[in-house]
Design a protein around this motif. Structure first.
Motif, PDB file in Angstrom:
ATOM      1  N   ILE A  62      -3.019   5.681   1.133  1.00  0.00           N
ATOM      2  CA  ILE A  62      -3.158   4.592   0.885  1.00  0.00           C
ATOM      3  C   ILE A  62      -1.737   3.593   0.907  1.00  0.00           C
ATOM      4  N   ILE A  63      -1.892   2.455   1.294  1.00  0.00           N
ATOM      5  CA  ILE A  63      -0.485   1.730   1.542  1.00  0.00           C
ATOM      6  C   ILE A  63      -0.431   0.645   0.369  1.00  0.00           C
ATOM      7  N   ASP A  89      -5.775  -7.780 -12.350  1.00  0.00           N
ATOM      8  CA  ASP A  89      -6.121  -6.802 -11.366  1.00  0.00           C
ATOM      9  C   ASP A  89      -6.176  -5.318 -11.648  1.00  0.00           C
ATOM     10  N   LEU A  90      -5.521  -4.774 -12.505  1.00  0.00           N
ATOM     11  CA  LEU A  90      -5.103  -3.524 -12.993  1.00  0.00           C
ATOM     12  C   LEU A  90      -6.422  -2.900 -13.519  1.00  0.00           C
ATOM     13  N   SER A 136      -1.362  -5.763  -2.220  1.00  0.00           N
ATOM     14  CA  SER A 136      -1.299  -7.021  -2.901  1.00  0.00           C
ATOM     15  C   SER A 136      -0.380  -6.719  -4.214  1.00  0.00           C
ATOM     16  N   PHE A 137       0.465  -7.946  -4.544  1.00  0.00           N
ATOM     17  CA  PHE A 137       1.176  -7.669  -5.671  1.00  0.00           C
ATOM     18  C   PHE A 137       0.204  -8.116  -7.065  1.00  0.00           C
ATOM     19  N   ALA A 138      -0.174  -6.935  -7.819  1.00  0.00           N
ATOM     20  CA  ALA A 138      -1.290  -6.940  -8.549  1.00  0.00           C
ATOM     21  C   ALA A 138      -0.829  -7.910  -9.908  1.00  0.00           C
ATOM     22  N   GLY A 187       3.668  -0.725  -9.691  1.00  0.00           N
ATOM     23  CA  GLY A 187       2.528  -0.676 -10.527  1.00  0.00           C
ATOM     24  C   GLY A 187       1.369   0.107 -10.077  1.00  0.00           C
ATOM     25  N   ILE A 188       0.990  -0.375  -8.876  1.00  0.00           N
ATOM     26  CA  ILE A 188      -0.324   0.246  -8.188  1.00  0.00           C
ATOM     27  C   ILE A 188       0.215   1.734  -7.582  1.00  0.00           C
TER      28      ILE A 188
END
Ligand code: SF4
Length: 452
Positions: A119-120, A100-101, A94-96, A125-126
């Motif tokens: 990890i996909i 979320d961070l 997802s776009f954080a 940022g993720i």
């Protein structure tokens, strides 16, 4: 009361150390990557030939409706993949948002602890958080990142990306050029639903339903049927005509690249991905085994390869919108668009049930001597009646057919109808195995008309 197993195709060994048949493009057998929206689907995907599966955790994954896996289930899926010599990739794509961070590093550390294979991600940022919190876990780039050229791939590589899932908008020629210009692992979608927008960059669902596609909540309003309503005439729906069929400007056909598999293998694409974490077990088993057969057949004998007709049938027998080759051939763009919504999905077959493990204790009293060898326990998913023809899908591509005659409940009572979510027992003249998927024709007119 043993449940015997169908002969199972040899376990795929991934894409390492496979002897080369031609110097470059056939140096590696591509991985078949299947969706796993639950732990059970993970098992079924492996059973029917997937080399790897992708699954989401309960958080941070697109496809929030897909019944994602709990932390314990992810650990179990990772153990299962290791045991079978296969791979598990976990989507954190997802776009954080800022909020979320904070919790993400702990989750990413957990994914590394349970040894997922990759990890996909989509969000840069993720990606940075992955590098910091799960430094030993490879990171793959999701199609949501819309990667369309080799320079972009170079940038992602510099930031530690191991593999890139190319944008679905690319043509075969563009994919081929990119392949020549990068050594980063490439992955492409070969089957499943297509977005009419640019790989999920779409606000339609967020706007109409307050559910954002980029948060994994898309309600697919692009597939709805639209009409025009004049403000002072509520309830009067006027059609909008784009052509003689009506107006279906948002619709897209499903992607199906079964016939292009040899071409894609010759290009040297490392991973061939099936879309559909929200799809059911019949879709997963049928689609996975179809592509498994084609990849193996072409790999074994490229010169003598012929597309097995039963693979085409498997894809026709799962619920789908009309198939197209997506955007692989630019001159065929018109074919990508769906124009007939009178029958939005082709559904010739449906899921009859799943074979479950059982032993003699399941049949209390064991009162039917016939229920012994070759007795199968089936978890029913759609109503079943005597006379119906059931089709048991085998991983090697065969389909064993059986006309249902006598079937029993767990007390040994003879039944006239089996209801969904119950378990029944009956004999079949062939071997079965737990988690085997059983389909049946959807209408089954010869069986149902007199019984409803
Ligand atoms: S509404 Fe349709 S086009 Fe938009 S993200 Fe959802 S599936 Fe894709």
């Amino acid at each position: 009361m043993a449940v015997r197993c169908c002969p199972h195709p040899s376990t795929p060994e991934g894409n390492e150390n496979v002897p080369s048949k031609t110097p470059q493009s056939r140096s590696r057998k591509p991985e078949l990557l299947a969706p796993a929206g639950s732990l059970e689907k993970c098992r079924v995907a492996f059973l029917y030939g997937a080399d790897a599966v992708y699954a989401g955790g309960k958080e941070y994954s697109l496809r929030a409706f897909a019944g994602n896996l709990s932390l314990e289930e992810l650990a179990e899926a990772s153990r299962l993949a290791r045991k079978l010599g296969k791979k598990l990739y976990v989507t954190v794509n997802s776009f954080a948002r800022q909020s979320d961070l904070g919790p993400l590093p702990k989750y990413l550390r957990y994914l590394e602890e349970i040894a997922v294979d990759a990890i996909i991600v989509s969000d840069p940022g993720i990606l940075l958080l992955c590098r910091a919190s799960a430094p030993n876990t490879p990171v793959h780039l999701s199609t949501q990142a819309n990667t369309t050229n080799a320079l972009s791939i170079e940038l992602w590589k510099q930031h530690g990306i191991r593999r890139v899932n190319l944008a679905r908008e690319l043509s075969l020629e563009e994919i081929s050029q990119i392949r020549r210009e990068t050594d980063v692992e490439l992955e492409i979608f070969i089957h499943g639903a297509m977005c009419v927008s640019y790989s999920g960059r779409c606000l339609l669902s967020a706007f109409l339903n307050d559910r954002s596609a980029n948060r994994g909540l898309c309600t697919q309003p692009c597939r709805w049927s639209y009409r025009l309503v004049e403000q002072k005439r509520p309830g009067q729906y006027f059609p909008i005509f784009e052509d003689e069929h009506g107006s279906y400007i948002f619709n897209s056909k499903d992607l199906c690249l079964l016939k292009e598999i040899p071409l894609l293998m010759d290009l040297g694409i490392e991973s061939l991905k099936i879309e559909g974490r929200m799809k059911g077990l019949l879709y997963l088993a049928g689609v996975t085994r179809a592509y498994r057969q084609v990849i193996d057949a072409y790999w074994e004998d490229p010169q003598g390869f012929q597309l097995p007709s039963r693979c085409i049938e498997d894809l026709e027998h799962v619920s789908h919108r009309p198939y197209s080759k997506g955007l692989l051939y630019p001159e065929d763009h018109a074919l990508h668009q769906e124009t007939d919504t009178s029958k939005p999905y082709d559904q010739s077959h449906t899921l009859a049930g799943i074979v479950r493990e059982h032993d003699s204790q399941d049949l209390l009293g064991n009162c039917h001597p016939g229920l012994s060898e070759y007795t199968v326990a089936v978890e029913v998913r759609n109503r079943l009646f005597p006379g119906m023809t059931l089709e048991f899908l085998c991983p090697d591509g065969r389909t064993e057919k059986h006309v249902l005659t006598a079937f029993y409940d767990s007390f040994g009572n003879l039944l006239q109808v089996a209801q969904p979510n119950t378990r029944i027992f009956f004999q079949v003249p062939f071997s079965t195995f737990p988690l085997q998927v059983i389909r049946m024709t959807r209408d089954a007119p010869e069986n149902l008309s007199s019984r409803r």
